[in-house]
Design an enzyme around this catalytic site. Sequence first.
Site, PDB file in Angstrom:
ATOM      1  N   PRO A  91       0.807  -1.230   0.000  1.00  0.00           N
ATOM      2  CG  PRO A  91      -0.985  -1.607   1.444  1.00  0.00           C
ATOM      3  CD  PRO A  91       0.333  -2.189   0.994  1.00  0.00           C
ATOM      4  CB  CYS A  92       1.204   3.810  -2.546  1.00  0.00           C
ATOM      5  SG  CYS A  92      -0.426   4.247  -3.200  1.00  0.00           S
ATOM      6  CG  ASN A  93      -3.096   4.136   1.457  1.00  0.00           C
ATOM      7  OD1 ASN A  93      -2.668   3.107   0.963  1.00  0.00           O
ATOM      8  ND2 ASN A  93      -4.381   4.439   1.473  1.00  0.00           N
ATOM      9  CE1 TYR A  95       6.793   4.522   3.120  1.00  0.00           C
ATOM     10  CE2 TYR A  95       5.297   2.907   2.194  1.00  0.00           C
ATOM     11  CZ  TYR A  95       6.232   3.262   3.134  1.00  0.00           C
ATOM     12  OH  TYR A  95       6.613   2.359   4.096  1.00  0.00           O
ATOM     13  CB  SER A  96       0.653   8.912  -2.079  1.00  0.00           C
ATOM     14  OG  SER A  96       0.159   9.772  -3.080  1.00  0.00           O
TER      15      SER A  96
END
EC number: 2.1.1.37
Length: 382
Positions: A91-93, A95-96
């Site tokens: 999941p990129c939440n 790091y976005s």
Amino acid sequence: MRFFKGELFSGPGGMSMGAKEASVTHPKTGEVFFIEHRWSKDFDSDTCKTFGKNICGDEEDPSVHLGPVEKLPIGNRDLLPDIDCLTFGFPCNDYSQVGKRHGLEGEYGPLYSYGVKAIKEYQPKFFVAENVGGLQSANEGKAFIQILSEMEECGYNLTPHLYKFEEYGIPQARHRIIIVGIRQDLYESGVHYKVPAPTTPHNYRTSLDAIINPPISDSALNHEFPRHSQKVKDMLSYIPAGANAWHPGIPKELQLKVKGVRISSIYKRLDPERPAYTVTGSGGGGTHMYHWNENRALTNRERARLQTFDDGFEFIGSKVSVRKQIGMAVPVKGAKVIFEAILKTFAGIEYNYVDPEPKVQLGNLVNKKSKNEIAKELTALV
């Protein structure tokens, strides 16, 4: 040669469809190198059904596991058999670039560790990990180094690279960090993965070409047209292609009354002469991507075209759920390029390649320099 694949955080199947479409035949021996699905996991029910239907041929295929990754029985060979390759788009939440960027301290930041756990347990021949470009600079670069260090310590030679998918024929400016790991014993025997050279570095595929060539059938799957208020349609009529809700030509009575940060993607039309901006799966009004000419948001099938899903790929769920699935996916054709390069690597077939970015030497570097020193080097490259 067949490579059985396991996948964590599978999404609707963009990565797996790319792997499924990738196939390499050795020019001398005729041996075919390909990848076959063995098991996968995601936490969303609709997403698992979409994956099952399109990758396995059955919405309820038992190899597709639904639930939080924390409860996945990694190492249980009865439920999760041995694999030759592992993929995980953790999941990129956190790091976005558009999020709060909590990095490793966020709710989702530490979930990469389950990929590391699976690598340690199964020791696959190779793995492919994917995340947003913001991973490089999260926690001042320390998150990226920690993740790379843990993967390397599992016994793998790593090739991290910031792929700009528009340079590979994807009609979308989507930039992602992808880490390819080759097991150290195989690397030492000559299996050296290289970043495949861009196929369309100066001849990008446009959003217009992707959406209208060939035309989308009125009866196509997931092609329901959105509804808008008259005010939204009136406002869109004043926004030219490539511009957004902050265009100065919009009459005052139709302008958005927003204070503070003005996000550039709000009511932003596509530029028909360029690749699309990044397809996303979340966000409220004004974030749905807008047609370059018609006064409306894109349909989910049009968004799927920008992610290079074939029109026969059926997404299961409500329009909101389908939009989310499309936004979280890895572009199919982009994944295919990477998997084909990996298969050519194992087959000993040469291909055009480029140096990876960021240019940080791995291997024993972690033992020679402190993680803080390496983090500073990485941050300077962002």
